[in-house]
Design a protein around this motif. Structure first.
Motif, short mmCIF file in Angstrom:
data_model
loop_
_atom_site.label_atom_id
_atom_site.label_comp_id
_atom_site.label_asym_id
_atom_site.label_seq_id
_atom_site.Cartn_x
_atom_site.Cartn_y
_atom_site.Cartn_z
N LEU A 188 23.02 -0.33 64.69
CA LEU A 188 23.51 0.09 63.37
C LEU A 188 23.85 -1.08 62.45
O LEU A 188 24.01 -0.87 61.24
CB LEU A 188 24.73 0.99 63.54
CG LEU A 188 24.43 2.38 64.10
CD1 LEU A 188 25.70 3.06 64.58
CD2 LEU A 188 23.74 3.24 63.05
N LYS A 190 25.49 -3.40 60.04
CA LYS A 190 26.69 -3.37 59.19
C LYS A 190 27.39 -2.01 59.20
O LYS A 190 28.56 -1.89 58.80
CB LYS A 190 26.33 -3.75 57.76
CG LYS A 190 25.36 -2.78 57.09
CD LYS A 190 25.01 -3.22 55.69
CE LYS A 190 24.05 -2.24 55.02
NZ LYS A 190 23.69 -2.66 53.64
N ASP A 191 26.69 -0.95 59.64
CA ASP A 191 27.30 0.38 59.72
C ASP A 191 27.93 0.67 61.08
O ASP A 191 28.34 1.80 61.34
CB ASP A 191 26.24 1.46 59.43
CG ASP A 191 25.72 1.39 57.99
OD1 ASP A 191 26.55 1.22 57.09
OD2 ASP A 191 24.50 1.49 57.80
N ARG A 194 31.51 1.97 61.17
CA ARG A 194 31.62 3.31 60.58
C ARG A 194 31.36 4.41 61.61
O ARG A 194 32.03 5.44 61.60
CB ARG A 194 30.64 3.42 59.41
CG ARG A 194 30.65 4.76 58.68
CD ARG A 194 29.60 4.75 57.61
NE ARG A 194 29.48 6.05 56.96
CZ ARG A 194 28.49 6.39 56.13
NH1 ARG A 194 27.53 5.49 55.86
NH2 ARG A 194 28.44 7.58 55.60
N SER A 245 25.35 12.12 56.87
CA SER A 245 25.55 10.74 56.43
C SER A 245 24.25 10.09 55.96
O SER A 245 24.25 8.91 55.64
CB SER A 245 26.14 9.90 57.58
OG SER A 245 25.21 9.83 58.65
N THR A 247 21.15 8.75 53.83
CA THR A 247 21.06 8.19 52.47
C THR A 247 20.04 8.97 51.64
O THR A 247 19.27 9.79 52.16
CB THR A 247 20.64 6.71 52.54
OG1 THR A 247 19.35 6.63 53.15
CG2 THR A 247 21.65 5.91 53.35
N SER A 356 20.92 5.50 62.80
CA SER A 356 20.43 4.32 62.07
C SER A 356 19.20 4.65 61.24
O SER A 356 19.00 4.10 60.15
CB SER A 356 20.11 3.19 63.05
OG SER A 356 18.99 3.52 63.85
N GLN A 359 20.14 5.82 57.85
CA GLN A 359 20.89 4.89 57.02
C GLN A 359 19.97 3.91 56.28
O GLN A 359 20.42 2.85 55.83
CB GLN A 359 21.89 4.11 57.86
CG GLN A 359 22.89 4.98 58.61
CD GLN A 359 23.66 5.91 57.68
OE1 GLN A 359 24.23 5.46 56.68
NE2 GLN A 359 23.66 7.19 57.99
#
Length: 365
Positions: A188, A190-191, A194, A245, A247, A356, A359
């Motif tokens: 993931l 940078k996420d 989260r 979640s 995008t 991932s 995202q």
């Protein structure tokens, strides 16, 4: 070496005790292997612990159902142990205190409480009973909380620069850091922070449920992750986290992917395939965990039942097959320990991969 010695002693105890159990069983009508296998895997209103002679040791769980005539509260022992053999309700286990309630022994509602109408039709009442799976779920949840709160308490009382903890707290720190550093963070990026709480919760819940499932006595013994309802719920959680979640670019790639226009209009071939893929991912999670854990329990029980199958074929053959059965059972139990960790890791890793994929941003595509 001392652990190997203890393991050897346990194996010898099984070797000495099981032939006697097999011999005593062979004097009766034999054993119902199908009932042993499905009795462990399927849910029930009572928790069978063991047998002492001919007397079964059973934990009777609470029963709460709402029938057409109102609520009924009782316990599993309120229902007869054996189904009726004659009459209009033959094949059902009647309730001693409510003439309309029965436990079905076959059909669509097998092992479930049903309400029988005057014409003989089955009606499933509103059932919020504490079944074996529900009881095991509560136990596993409490153990999971202890596994998290005890290390968290240590972290609150110590600084980051303090010496690393030992014992159980150190083991939990090691597992958390391993899953975070080797699975969540690389997948993931940078996420990771989260979604780490959800993914770590999935890993430790599945691991605890798997490990408790191979303990042959209460509070273990419940095949929780071998129940497709539980794996379905876990898959739905990953499905919701992934798609809620997601995008804008993730949804754009689903409904209007970067493919030739003729694959999107007039026949939306690619959007249909992408939408279908949204549901196949959690379905694969559900079936993989359920099938692997159920199969492991079934194989271990089947290997143990070899002893009782061979008990009527002579003392020499029975004793030799007992050695083989005990050896294979110990091997399967050790293998199950590995599978418990692997299945929790695979579910967490695939969940992280699916999250991932949702995202992706415009610049990354």
């Amino acid at each position: 070496m001392k652990y190997l010695k203890h393991l050897f002693c346990m194996a010898m105890m099984l070797f000495l005790l099981l032939p006697g159990a097999a011999a005593s069983e062979s004097k009766g009508e034999g054993i119902d292997l199908q009932e042993i296998l499905w009795g462990h895997i399927k849910d029930s209103y009572e928790w069978h612990v063991t047998n002492i002679g001919d007397k079964p040791i059973i934990i009777n769980l609470p029963v709460f159902v709402k029938t057409s005539k109102g609520w009924y509260a009782g316990k599993a022992e309120d229902f007869a142990e054996e189904p009726l053999t004659e009459g209009p309700h033959a094949g059902y286990r009647p309730c001693k205190y409510n003439p309309d309630l029965f436990i079905a022994t076959k059909g669509n509602y097998e092992r479930r409480i049903v309400e029988l109408k005057e014409d003989g039709t089955e009606v499933r009442p509103f059932d919020i009973s504490i079944t074996k799976s529900v009881c095991v779920l509560f136990i596993d949840a409490i153990i999971l909380l202890l596994c998290i709160l005890i290390p968290a308490r240590w972290c609150r009382r110590h600084k980051f620069t303090d010496k690393a903890p030992k014992g159980f707290t150190g083991l939990m720190h090691m597992l958390v850091m391993y899953i975070y550093d080797e699975v969540i963070k690389p997948t993931l990026g940078k996420d990771a922070d989260r979604f780490a709480p959800y993914l770590l919760t999935c890993f430790f819940f599945i691991l605890v449920a798997n490990l408790m499932g191979i303990i042959p006595f209460p509070p273990g013994g419940g095949n929780l992750t071998g129940n497709i309802t539980i794996t379905f719920f876990l898959a739905v959680c990953t499905f919701l986290v992934t798609n809620l979640s997601g995008t804008k670019h993730y949804w754009k790639d689903i409904f209007w992917p970067d493919v030739p226009t003729w694959l999107k209009v007039p026949v939306p071939l690619m959007p249909v395939i992408e939408i279908f893929g949204i549901f196949t991912k959690p379905f694969a999670l559900m079936v993989r965990l359920f099938a692997n854990m159920m199969a492991g329990h079934a194989i271990a029980l089947a290997l143990t039942c070899i002893i009782f199958i061979m008990a009527t074929m002579g003392i020499v053959l029975s004793s030799s097959m007992t050695i083989v059965s005990v050896g294979m059972s110990i091997f399967m139990m050790l293998l199950e320990l590995l599978v418990c960790f692997i299945q929790a890791l695979v579910f967490t890793m695939l969940s992280a991969v699916f999250i991932s994929l949702a995202q992706v941003h415009e610049a990354e595509a």
